[in-house]
Write a protein that holds these residues in place. Structure first.
Motif, short mmCIF file in Angstrom:
data_model
loop_
_atom_site.label_atom_id
_atom_site.label_comp_id
_atom_site.label_asym_id
_atom_site.label_seq_id
_atom_site.Cartn_x
_atom_site.Cartn_y
_atom_site.Cartn_z
N TYR A 31 0.86 -1.17 0.00
CA TYR A 31 0.00 0.00 0.00
C TYR A 31 0.90 1.23 0.00
N ASP A 106 1.86 -0.05 -12.63
CA ASP A 106 0.46 -0.40 -12.88
C ASP A 106 -0.04 -1.24 -11.72
N ALA A 107 -1.27 -1.74 -11.84
CA ALA A 107 -1.90 -2.48 -10.76
C ALA A 107 -1.64 -3.99 -10.82
N LYS A 109 0.98 -5.75 -9.80
CA LYS A 109 1.77 -6.34 -8.71
C LYS A 109 0.86 -7.13 -7.77
N LEU A 112 -1.26 -5.90 -3.92
CA LEU A 112 -1.64 -4.50 -3.73
C LEU A 112 -2.95 -4.43 -2.94
N ARG A 117 -4.97 -0.69 -5.62
CA ARG A 117 -5.20 -1.40 -6.89
C ARG A 117 -6.41 -0.86 -7.64
N ASP A 118 -7.52 -0.65 -6.93
CA ASP A 118 -8.79 -0.34 -7.58
C ASP A 118 -9.10 1.14 -7.73
N ILE A 121 -4.23 3.73 -8.19
CA ILE A 121 -3.47 3.52 -9.43
C ILE A 121 -4.28 3.92 -10.66
#
Length: 139
Positions: A31, A106-107, A109, A112, A117-118, A121
């Motif tokens: 995070y 980007d998401a 990884k 996250l 992530r949602d 990013i």
């Protein structure tokens, strides 16, 4: 969703990548650097304090970027996250309870946190701050 946790965090960007961190308590969950507000503390002051404690750097400039309501990645309770895009003085290093740091574009990884992530990013990509050069932000 009513916020159970109220958190301030920093989006530290370098070469169109975002700094994410994990804690010893949950080393596979990533995070943004930041944390809970102390009594009487503003969101920006909390973010600046947490970044210094966690990464050993000083926030030079901060601009409010986004407010997110999403489940907290570790505590799994409702969370209100206030994100600032920041510039820092110094090189981020692991301090306090941090286990790892990484730079992501980007998401993709694994691990996250849901808010990152949602929400964070995608918003950074849409703003043209994150991702490959020459890719338009908003579609």
């Amino acid at each position: 969703m009513s916020a159970g946790l109220v958190v301030a965090a920093a989006a530290v960007l370098r070469e169109r990548r975002l700094l994410v961190v994990s804690k010893h308590a949950a080393p596979d969950v990533f995070y943004l650097p930041g944390g809970k507000l102390e009594p009487g503390e503003s969101f920006e002051d909390a973010m600046r304090r947490e970044v210094h404690e966690e990464l050993g750097v000083v926030v030079r400039e901060a601009e409010h970027f986004l407010d997110v309501e999403a489940p907290a990645a570790i505590e799994r309770v409702p969370m209100r996250l206030t994100v600032f895009v920041v510039s820092i003085d110094g090189e981020p290093a692991l301090h306090a309870e941090l286990a790892a740091l990484d730079w992501v574009a980007d998401a993709a990884k694994p691990g996250l946190g849901p808010a990152i992530r949602d929400h964070v990013i995608p918003a950074l990509v849409d703003a043209g701050l994150l991702g490959p050069e020459g890719v338009p932000g908003a579609s």
